[in-house]
Motif scaffolding. Sequence first.
Motif, PDB file in Angstrom:
ATOM      1  N   THR A 185       0.901  -1.039   0.143  1.00 32.52           N
ATOM      2  CA  THR A 185       0.105   0.106  -0.098  1.00 32.52           C
ATOM      3  C   THR A 185       0.799   1.193  -0.099  1.00 32.52           C
ATOM      4  OG1 THR A 185      -0.259   0.237   2.338  1.00 32.52           O
ATOM      5  CG2 THR A 185      -1.704  -1.301   1.342  1.00 32.52           C
ATOM      6  N   SER A 186       0.180   2.517   0.020  1.00 29.49           N
ATOM      7  CA  SER A 186       0.824   3.604   0.037  1.00 29.49           C
ATOM      8  C   SER A 186       1.445   3.870   1.374  1.00 29.49           C
ATOM      9  CB  SER A 186       0.122   4.709  -0.515  1.00 29.49           C
ATOM     10  OG  SER A 186      -1.041   4.896   0.281  1.00 29.49           O
ATOM     11  N   VAL A 187       1.421   3.175   2.528  1.00 30.54           N
ATOM     12  CA  VAL A 187       1.666   3.530   3.800  1.00 30.54           C
ATOM     13  C   VAL A 187       2.337   2.371   4.450  1.00 30.54           C
ATOM     14  CG1 VAL A 187       0.905   4.274   5.876  1.00 30.54           C
ATOM     15  CG2 VAL A 187      -0.253   5.064   4.044  1.00 30.54           C
ATOM     16  N   VAL A 188       3.575   2.707   5.027  1.00 31.46           N
ATOM     17  CA  VAL A 188       4.198   1.742   5.722  1.00 31.46           C
ATOM     18  C   VAL A 188       4.712   2.320   7.154  1.00 31.46           C
ATOM     19  CG1 VAL A 188       6.596   2.431   4.879  1.00 31.46           C
ATOM     20  CG2 VAL A 188       6.482   0.067   5.537  1.00 31.46           C
ATOM     21  N   THR A 189       4.513   1.326   8.116  1.00 27.54           N
ATOM     22  CA  THR A 189       4.974   1.525   9.574  1.00 27.54           C
ATOM     23  C   THR A 189       6.241   0.876   9.987  1.00 27.54           C
ATOM     24  OG1 THR A 189       2.607   1.820  10.017  1.00 27.54           O
ATOM     25  CG2 THR A 189       4.368   1.409  12.084  1.00 27.54           C
ATOM     26  N   LEU A 190       7.129   1.662  10.270  1.00 22.10           N
ATOM     27  CA  LEU A 190       8.536   1.346  10.650  1.00 22.10           C
ATOM     28  C   LEU A 190       8.621   1.386  12.130  1.00 22.10           C
ATOM     29  CD1 LEU A 190      10.587   3.031   7.957  1.00 22.10           C
ATOM     30  CD2 LEU A 190       9.818   0.405   7.863  1.00 22.10           C
ATOM     31  N   ARG A 191       9.274   0.406  12.907  1.00 24.17           N
ATOM     32  CA  ARG A 191       9.279   0.149  14.452  1.00 24.17           C
ATOM     33  C   ARG A 191      11.045   0.035  14.636  1.00 24.17           C
ATOM     34  NH1 ARG A 191       4.908  -2.503  13.277  1.00 24.17           N
ATOM     35  NH2 ARG A 191       2.985  -1.676  14.323  1.00 24.17           N
ATOM     36  N   ARG A 192      11.506   0.858  15.775  1.00 11.95           N
ATOM     37  CA  ARG A 192      12.814   0.513  15.935  1.00 11.95           C
ATOM     38  C   ARG A 192      12.858  -0.747  16.743  1.00 11.95           C
ATOM     39  NH1 ARG A 192      16.277   5.450  18.402  1.00 11.95           N
ATOM     40  NH2 ARG A 192      18.348   4.209  18.818  1.00 11.95           N
ATOM     41  N   SER A 193      14.039  -1.694  16.535  1.00 14.93           N
ATOM     42  CA  SER A 193      14.094  -3.012  17.096  1.00 14.93           C
ATOM     43  C   SER A 193      15.108  -3.095  18.284  1.00 14.93           C
ATOM     44  CB  SER A 193      14.307  -4.071  15.941  1.00 14.93           C
ATOM     45  OG  SER A 193      15.709  -3.612  15.404  1.00 14.93           O
ATOM     46  N   THR A 194      16.171  -2.120  18.030  1.00 17.41           N
ATOM     47  CA  THR A 194      17.433  -1.923  18.984  1.00 17.41           C
ATOM     48  C   THR A 194      17.469  -0.583  19.453  1.00 17.41           C
ATOM     49  OG1 THR A 194      19.053  -1.610  17.400  1.00 17.41           O
ATOM     50  CG2 THR A 194      18.571  -3.757  17.854  1.00 17.41           C
ATOM     51  N   ASN A 195      18.280  -0.312  20.433  1.00 18.08           N
ATOM     52  CA  ASN A 195      18.862   1.047  20.900  1.00 18.08           C
ATOM     53  C   ASN A 195      20.111   1.332  20.391  1.00 18.08           C
ATOM     54  OD1 ASN A 195      16.436   1.195  22.742  1.00 18.08           O
ATOM     55  ND2 ASN A 195      17.513   0.116  24.183  1.00 18.08           N
ATOM     56  N   ASP A 196      20.442   0.717  19.398  1.00 18.21           N
ATOM     57  CA  ASP A 196      21.919   0.895  18.551  1.00 18.21           C
ATOM     58  C   ASP A 196      21.678   2.421  17.827  1.00 18.21           C
ATOM     59  OD1 ASP A 196      23.085  -0.780  20.039  1.00 18.21           O
ATOM     60  OD2 ASP A 196      22.889  -2.258  18.343  1.00 18.21           O
ATOM     61  N   SER A 197      22.484   3.157  17.880  1.00 20.12           N
ATOM     62  CA  SER A 197      22.383   4.301  16.745  1.00 20.12           C
ATOM     63  C   SER A 197      22.655   3.864  15.172  1.00 20.12           C
ATOM     64  CB  SER A 197      23.137   5.484  17.377  1.00 20.12           C
ATOM     65  OG  SER A 197      24.496   5.314  16.912  1.00 20.12           O
ATOM     66  N   GLY A 198      22.241   4.535  14.379  1.00 17.64           N
ATOM     67  CA  GLY A 198      22.696   4.145  13.009  1.00 17.64           C
ATOM     68  C   GLY A 198      21.711   4.730  11.879  1.00 17.64           C
ATOM     69  N   PHE A 199      21.728   4.158  10.873  1.00 15.49           N
ATOM     70  CA  PHE A 199      20.729   4.803   9.596  1.00 15.49           C
ATOM     71  C   PHE A 199      20.275   3.481   8.783  1.00 15.49           C
ATOM     72  CE2 PHE A 199      24.730   7.506  10.240  1.00 15.49           C
ATOM     73  CZ  PHE A 199      24.159   8.758  10.223  1.00 15.49           C
ATOM     74  N   SER A 200      19.061   3.729   8.486  1.00 14.76           N
ATOM     75  CA  SER A 200      18.361   2.859   7.356  1.00 14.76           C
ATOM     76  C   SER A 200      17.909   3.626   6.412  1.00 14.76           C
ATOM     77  CB  SER A 200      17.420   2.177   8.188  1.00 14.76           C
ATOM     78  OG  SER A 200      17.948   1.300   9.152  1.00 14.76           O
ATOM     79  N   ASP A 201      18.072   3.054   5.101  1.00 11.19           N
ATOM     80  CA  ASP A 201      17.539   3.602   3.988  1.00 11.19           C
ATOM     81  C   ASP A 201      15.929   3.126   3.520  1.00 11.19           C
ATOM     82  OD1 ASP A 201      19.628   5.513   3.610  1.00 11.19           O
ATOM     83  OD2 ASP A 201      20.708   3.686   2.568  1.00 11.19           O
TER      84      ASP A 201
END
Length: 330
Positions: free
Chosen positions: A288-304
Amino acid sequence: MSRMKRTLFFVLCLLVALPLFLSAQTGAVGTELSMALFPEHPRPGEQAVVSVESYNIDLNRSEVTWFVNDKVVLRGTGEKRITVFAGKGGERLEVRVVALGENGNTYSASLTLRPAEVNLLWQAGSYTPPFYKGKALMPYQGTVLVAAIPSFANGASVMPASSLIYTWKEGDTVVGDSSGKGKNLFVFRGDIPVNIKTISVTVESPDHTMFADAAITVVPVSPRLMFYEEHPLYGMLTGKALVGSFTLSDDEVRVSAIPYYFETNTRANKDIIYDWQLNYAPLSGQRTSVVTLRRSTNDSGFSDLFLEAHSADEEKSFQAAERKVTIEFP
């Protein structure tokens, strides 16, 4: 009758007929002048130039007199053009020119203006979000509806659009199936290779006395995607697009994609296929046109976060777009 007598009789007949033949060539009135109007179909109140030409007499050496509604407005040697202003819609304006040639003969021509007007409006069947202030543009391989809005006055009354005759052109080609009486709507579709479309129409009154024309240019554009955050309390935050990168302030974020200029009524139907990826790995079940993202760890970083969208219609393969945003985890 002897041969000599027959020859003498033929010569006498030729000498008698020759003056009649010569006078017939120079005595015709009104056929040696041709008038031209620019623009060809002036709008009400518009300035127009009327010119006269001749291939039989030398107008540069002739006295030329111009009349507008039977009033002399210009007279002089070699005066081959005048400027006039069209009247109100449907109002008659007669322009007549009289030329006195070097041979002493007078030649004349005339034309009548009855100005009318037509405007073109076009609408693409592409998607824009609610309260969008811009115009929905034509996408590649998109469909556009063009409407002609004529203004033809006949005295105090206005001619209905259904009574007029329309000739539509796509570029320089007349589209016969779309032309005819009452056909004030025109539909066209973009093709491949992608080209700018010029659509024009000439509108004519049933009695052939009034004409108007108009043209528009439609530039196809590539569809595009934009990302926005959907807040649990405030809804979609359309005031600020997610461009480049953004910081995840909570443990969860809901990202919504807006498919600008795709041919669809809503962004959530089956006209568009959405392919979401996170760090270039497909997100299964996210279509669909909507996506939900959840943080799985407390580590810092980046995701594309990457999205590719394309039309579900195979004949609209050029209606496709992609968008990427980088999510920063503090």
